[in-house]
Design a protein around this motif. Sequence first.
Motif, short mmCIF file in Angstrom:
data_model
loop_
_atom_site.label_atom_id
_atom_site.label_comp_id
_atom_site.label_asym_id
_atom_site.label_seq_id
_atom_site.Cartn_x
_atom_site.Cartn_y
_atom_site.Cartn_z
N GLY A 181 -4.93 6.30 3.38
CA GLY A 181 -4.67 5.90 4.76
C GLY A 181 -5.56 4.77 5.23
O GLY A 181 -5.24 4.10 6.22
N SER A 182 -6.66 4.54 4.55
CA SER A 182 -7.57 3.46 4.93
C SER A 182 -7.22 2.13 4.28
O SER A 182 -7.73 1.09 4.70
CB SER A 182 -9.01 3.83 4.54
OG SER A 182 -9.43 4.99 5.20
N LEU A 183 -6.37 2.16 3.26
CA LEU A 183 -5.98 0.92 2.60
C LEU A 183 -5.03 0.11 3.48
O LEU A 183 -4.28 0.67 4.28
CB LEU A 183 -5.28 1.22 1.27
CG LEU A 183 -6.17 1.67 0.13
CD1 LEU A 183 -5.31 2.17 -1.03
CD2 LEU A 183 -7.09 0.55 -0.31
N LYS A 184 -5.06 -1.18 3.29
CA LYS A 184 -4.13 -2.07 4.00
C LYS A 184 -3.62 -3.11 3.03
O LYS A 184 -4.25 -3.38 2.01
CB LYS A 184 -4.85 -2.74 5.19
CG LYS A 184 -6.03 -3.59 4.77
CD LYS A 184 -6.74 -4.19 5.95
CE LYS A 184 -7.90 -5.06 5.44
NZ LYS A 184 -8.60 -5.72 6.49
N ASP A 185 -2.48 -3.66 3.32
CA ASP A 185 -1.99 -4.77 2.50
C ASP A 185 -2.94 -5.94 2.66
O ASP A 185 -3.49 -6.18 3.74
CB ASP A 185 -0.57 -5.17 2.93
CG ASP A 185 0.47 -4.14 2.52
OD1 ASP A 185 0.19 -3.33 1.62
OD2 ASP A 185 1.56 -4.15 3.10
N ARG A 234 0.81 -1.21 0.00
CA ARG A 234 0.00 0.00 0.00
C ARG A 234 0.84 1.26 0.00
O ARG A 234 0.42 2.32 -0.44
CB ARG A 234 -0.98 0.01 1.17
CG ARG A 234 -0.33 0.26 2.51
CD ARG A 234 -1.40 0.29 3.62
NE ARG A 234 -0.81 0.60 4.89
CZ ARG A 234 -0.71 1.82 5.39
NH1 ARG A 234 -1.17 2.85 4.71
NH2 ARG A 234 -0.17 2.03 6.57
N ASN A 235 2.08 1.17 0.48
CA ASN A 235 2.96 2.34 0.51
C ASN A 235 3.42 2.76 -0.87
O ASN A 235 3.93 3.86 -1.06
CB ASN A 235 4.15 2.07 1.42
CG ASN A 235 3.72 1.91 2.87
OD1 ASN A 235 2.86 2.64 3.35
ND2 ASN A 235 4.29 0.95 3.55
N ALA A 236 3.26 1.90 -1.87
CA ALA A 236 3.65 2.23 -3.24
C ALA A 236 2.59 3.05 -3.95
O ALA A 236 2.85 3.60 -5.02
CB ALA A 236 3.92 0.95 -4.02
N LEU A 266 -14.20 2.91 2.66
CA LEU A 266 -13.10 2.02 2.36
C LEU A 266 -12.65 1.41 3.68
O LEU A 266 -12.24 2.13 4.59
CB LEU A 266 -11.96 2.77 1.69
CG LEU A 266 -10.80 1.96 1.17
CD1 LEU A 266 -11.26 0.89 0.19
CD2 LEU A 266 -9.78 2.87 0.51
N ASN A 267 -12.81 0.11 3.79
CA ASN A 267 -12.48 -0.62 5.03
C ASN A 267 -13.16 0.01 6.25
O ASN A 267 -12.57 0.14 7.31
CB ASN A 267 -10.96 -0.69 5.23
CG ASN A 267 -10.31 -1.54 4.17
OD1 ASN A 267 -10.89 -2.52 3.70
ND2 ASN A 267 -9.11 -1.17 3.76
#
Length: 125
Positions: A67-71, A5-7, A25-26
């Motif tokens: 910021g809400s995304l996660k691997d 997710r950092n990419a 989102l999540n």
Amino acid sequence: NLTDRNALSALTLRLKSDDGCIVWLNGARVASRFAPDTPSWNSAATSLTDDEDALAFESIGIPAGLGSLKDGENVLAIQALNGSADNQDFLMVPELELRVYDTATALRMRCRIRSRSNSRPTRNM
């Protein structure tokens, strides 16, 4: 499944809608269009969309979504809002665009995720 997710450098929702929506989102509210501040399950849109405008994609940047995304697996939820319960036209066509910046190759890539409907449209758009 998201592997890094950092990419990601940008998250954009492209949307055709008649009339409004709230996007999570999540579990975090990341965007809305013509939506009440405190929605309930049967909320109506706070404004109507002209049919002609509804047929064109609108791009909504959602930087809060990064910021809400996660691997791993992520869940995008959209509460579609019609102008009223007796309003007979309805449209919701979302695309989620993820932009990735690869510093090793200085390459920008885009990935679009299109929705699939679980019902047949009643009107050809």
